[in-house]
Design a protein around this motif. Structure first.
Motif, short mmCIF file in Angstrom:
data_model
loop_
_atom_site.label_atom_id
_atom_site.label_comp_id
_atom_site.label_asym_id
_atom_site.label_seq_id
_atom_site.Cartn_x
_atom_site.Cartn_y
_atom_site.Cartn_z
N LEU A 71 0.83 -1.20 0.00
CA LEU A 71 0.00 0.00 0.00
C LEU A 71 0.87 1.26 0.00
N GLU A 72 1.91 1.26 0.82
CA GLU A 72 2.84 2.39 0.87
C GLU A 72 3.49 2.62 -0.50
N PHE A 73 3.88 1.53 -1.17
CA PHE A 73 4.50 1.64 -2.49
C PHE A 73 3.56 2.32 -3.48
N PHE A 74 2.30 1.90 -3.51
CA PHE A 74 1.36 2.49 -4.46
C PHE A 74 1.03 3.94 -4.11
N SER A 85 7.25 11.44 3.31
CA SER A 85 6.21 10.80 4.12
C SER A 85 6.17 11.32 5.55
N PHE A 86 6.44 12.56 5.75
CA PHE A 86 6.38 13.13 7.09
C PHE A 86 5.16 14.03 7.20
N GLU A 106 1.71 7.43 6.46
CA GLU A 106 1.71 8.47 7.48
C GLU A 106 0.62 9.49 7.18
N HIS A 107 0.53 9.89 5.91
CA HIS A 107 -0.51 10.85 5.50
C HIS A 107 -1.90 10.24 5.68
N LEU A 108 -2.04 8.97 5.31
CA LEU A 108 -3.32 8.28 5.47
C LEU A 108 -3.70 8.21 6.95
#
Length: 186
Positions: A71-74, A85-86, A106-108
């Motif tokens: 999920l992070e990759f996509f 990603s901060f 992190e944003h999610l």
């Protein structure tokens, strides 16, 4: 555990070494984080887990456990691998979304927690606990799914071997009875 149950005890030892190393890293780097693992550490851990999964022949369960990383990759791909990603820190220590869109877990997490928390303030430890909780939840589900499949396959294999033994004994009895009939005829 999976490596040990599938008969790869040497992979289980390597996995335990990795787990205890990461546990030590986490204990000395709790909130507030002082050192970020960066891509070098996460890529090395991912490569180690993927190598263990391939060598131990438990790729399916590894893919399931890797769901957050996939999920992070996509999400990163959505930002053309250029967005960081901060969260954006405020003066009171809370975090804001640095972009309009979501480009990482992190944003999610910040987005979801702002919707769920009554105070609408999200802190670093909230984000960390949500991501860790999601990962632990997936690991627990994977454990039960693996255990169920492992037990099911064990019983099927056990029943298959029993059925094969019965088939062989019936075949031998049939041959004996057929031979005795032939002897009577002769």
């Amino acid at each position: 555990f999976v490596a040990y149950k599938t008969g790869s005890s040497w992979l289980a030892v390597i996995g335990l070494i990795m787990v205890f190393s990461l546990l030590a890293f986490w204990l000395y780097n709790k909130y507030p984080a002082k050192v970020f693992p960066g891509d070098s550490m996460t890529w090395a851990i991912g490569a180690l887990i993927a190598g263990m999964a391939i060598l131990g022949n438990f790729e399916k369960i590894a893919i399931f456990v890797f769901i957050p990383y996939i999920l992070e990759f996509f999400l990163k791909l959505r930002g053309k691998l250029e967005k960081y990603s901060f969260g954006k820190p405020n003066k009171d220590g809370s975090l804001e979304m640095p972009f309009e869109k979501i480009y990482g877990l992190e944003h999610l997490s910040i987005f979801l927690l702002k919707r769920l928390k009554p105070s609408k303030k999200v802190y670093e430890n909230d984000v960390v606990y949500l991501i860790h909780g999601f990962q632990v939840f997936l690991i627990i589900i994977a454990f039960f799914v693996f255990w169920y499949v492992f037990i099911l396959m064990y019983h099927r294999t056990k029943n298959k071997s029993r059925n094969i033994k019965l088939l062989i004994s019936y075949t031998q009895k049939w041959k004996v009875s057929r031979l005795s009939r032939l002897e009577v005829i002769l």
